[in-house]
Design an enzyme around this catalytic site. Sequence first.
Site, PDB file in Angstrom:
ATOM      1  N   ASP A  41       0.838  -1.210   0.000  1.00  0.00           N
ATOM      2  CA  ASP A  41       0.000   0.000   0.000  1.00  0.00           C
ATOM      3  C   ASP A  41       0.870   1.257   0.000  1.00  0.00           C
ATOM      4  O   ASP A  41       2.015   1.243   0.472  1.00  0.00           O
ATOM      5  CB  ASP A  41      -0.921  -0.027   1.236  1.00  0.00           C
ATOM      6  N   HIS A  58       2.728   3.405  -8.911  1.00  0.00           N
ATOM      7  CA  HIS A  58       2.589   1.979  -9.221  1.00  0.00           C
ATOM      8  C   HIS A  58       3.808   1.476  -9.992  1.00  0.00           C
ATOM      9  O   HIS A  58       4.282   0.371  -9.770  1.00  0.00           O
ATOM     10  CB  HIS A  58       1.313   1.729 -10.033  1.00  0.00           C
ATOM     11  N   LEU A 152       9.912 -21.322  -4.494  1.00  0.00           N
ATOM     12  CA  LEU A 152       8.969 -20.350  -3.939  1.00  0.00           C
ATOM     13  C   LEU A 152       7.665 -20.323  -4.746  1.00  0.00           C
ATOM     14  O   LEU A 152       7.702 -20.274  -5.976  1.00  0.00           O
ATOM     15  CB  LEU A 152       9.620 -18.956  -3.991  1.00  0.00           C
TER      16      LEU A 152
HETATM   17  C1  IPE Z   1      -5.510  -2.745  -0.330  1.00  0.00           C
HETATM   18  O1  IPE Z   1      -5.131  -1.426  -0.496  1.00  0.00           O
HETATM   19  C2  IPE Z   1      -5.499  -3.451  -1.651  1.00  0.00           C
HETATM   20  C3  IPE Z   1      -4.182  -3.680  -2.238  1.00  0.00           C
HETATM   21  C4  IPE Z   1      -3.044  -3.426  -1.687  1.00  0.00           C
HETATM   22  C5  IPE Z   1      -4.203  -4.253  -3.555  1.00  0.00           C
HETATM   23  P1  IPE Z   1      -6.209  -0.258  -0.685  1.00  0.00           P
HETATM   24  O2  IPE Z   1      -5.440   0.986  -0.819  1.00  0.00           O
HETATM   25  O3  IPE Z   1      -7.147  -0.599  -1.773  1.00  0.00           O
HETATM   26  O4  IPE Z   1      -7.001  -0.328   0.700  1.00  0.00           O
HETATM   27  P2  IPE Z   1      -7.889   0.752   1.437  1.00  0.00           P
HETATM   28  O5  IPE Z   1      -8.871   1.263   0.430  1.00  0.00           O
HETATM   29  O6  IPE Z   1      -6.981   1.837   1.895  1.00  0.00           O
HETATM   30  O7  IPE Z   1      -8.503   0.010   2.579  1.00  0.00           O
HETATM   31  C1  IPE Z   2      -1.295   0.224  -3.376  1.00  0.00           C
HETATM   32  O1  IPE Z   2      -1.134   1.595  -3.392  1.00  0.00           O
HETATM   33  C2  IPE Z   2      -1.535  -0.378  -4.745  1.00  0.00           C
HETATM   34  C3  IPE Z   2      -2.921  -0.816  -4.982  1.00  0.00           C
HETATM   35  C4  IPE Z   2      -3.894  -0.805  -4.124  1.00  0.00           C
HETATM   36  C5  IPE Z   2      -3.211  -1.280  -6.325  1.00  0.00           C
HETATM   37  P1  IPE Z   2      -2.371   2.584  -3.441  1.00  0.00           P
HETATM   38  O2  IPE Z   2      -2.670   2.861  -4.874  1.00  0.00           O
HETATM   39  O3  IPE Z   2      -3.507   2.088  -2.636  1.00  0.00           O
HETATM   40  O4  IPE Z   2      -1.739   3.869  -2.782  1.00  0.00           O
HETATM   41  P2  IPE Z   2      -2.434   4.878  -1.775  1.00  0.00           P
HETATM   42  O5  IPE Z   2      -2.957   4.052  -0.643  1.00  0.00           O
HETATM   43  O6  IPE Z   2      -3.520   5.545  -2.530  1.00  0.00           O
HETATM   44  O7  IPE Z   2      -1.342   5.785  -1.368  1.00  0.00           O
HETATM   45 MG    MG Z   3      -4.053   2.355  -0.702  1.00  0.00          MG
END
Ligand code: IPE
Ligand code: IPE
Ligand code: MG
Length: 261
Positions: A41, A58, A152
Amino acid sequence: MIQTLKQWLTGYTEDTKPKDEDRLHALKKGPIPRHVAVIMDGNGRWAKKRGLPRIAGHREGMKTVREIVRAADDLGIQSLTLYSFSTENWKRPKEEVEYLMKLPEEFLKTDLEDLKRRNVRVKMLGQEEDLPPHTQRAMRTFQEETKENTGLTLNLALNYGSRTEIVMALKRIIEDVETGKMDKDEVDEQTVDRYLYTAGQPDPDLIIRTSGEIRISNFMLWQLAYSELWFTEVAWPDFNRELFYQAIMDYQQRSRRYGAV
Ligand code: IPE
Ligand code: IPE
Ligand code: MG
C-alpha cells in the site's frame, strides 16, 4: 561493544554493511515464516508527495515487487503472496485501473526468465474472468510456464477479495454436498481450506502492510486467524530488502501461542 543481531543486520553504514549472504545466513538461524503475505500500500501517496501522477507510484512499486520476490526466495520462504488488486479497487479512475491491469504483462516480460531460473511457481489468487483479456493471458502464461517449478510459490492476488473467496468456497461446498460428492458432516476447517484460492498452501505466518494504514482491507480473512501482523509507515515504493529482513527479524521475536500458554 556487543552488537545485537538487529543492529548488525540493519543498523549499518555503507562502510560496515554486512554481506547479504551473511545477513541471510544469520536470519536463517531463526524460524523462517513459511508464508508471508504483503498488503502493498501507499503507491498513490508516494507519487502525490512528489507531484507525480498516481501511476508513477505503481511503476515505482513494481521495482519493490521485484526486490521482495528475490529476497523471499533467497530466504527460502515457501509462499509469498502479494496483494496487487482488490475486488474493491475497480472503484478507482479508469486510467489507473487500466494501468494496473497492464502490470502483469510488464512483469512477465521483465521477470519470467529469472523467475523460471529461480524455480519460482507463479499462481493467481482471485477471480480471473473479470480481468481484461490481455491481463488474463499474462496470468495464464505465468502460471503455465512455471507450473512444474518447486521453489517459492509467488501468489499474485489480483481481483482478490476475501469475502468473494469465502462465498465462492461456500457455493462449491454446497454443490459438492448436494451432488453427493461429500457428506455435510464431513465439512470441517480443512474442507474450507481446500476450497479457497490458497488450497494446499500454509496460512500466512506473517502479514506485512506498508504505508501506515492499520487495517486488513478484505485480505485473507479466513487464513489470517493466527498470522502475525507487521505494519510500517514506509510506502510500498520505498519498501526494500532491509525492511523485509526487519519484518522477518521481528517475526522471529514473536511468541506464537495459538491460544495455549
Ligand atoms: C488494499 O489497499 C489493496 C491492495 C493493496 C491491492 P487499498 O489501498 O485498496 O485499501 P484501502 O482502500 O486503503 O482500505
Ligand atoms: C497500493 O497503493 C496499490 C494498490 C492498491 C493497487 P495505493 O494505490 O492504494 O496507494 P495509496 O494508498 O492511494 O497511497
Ligand atoms: Mg491504498
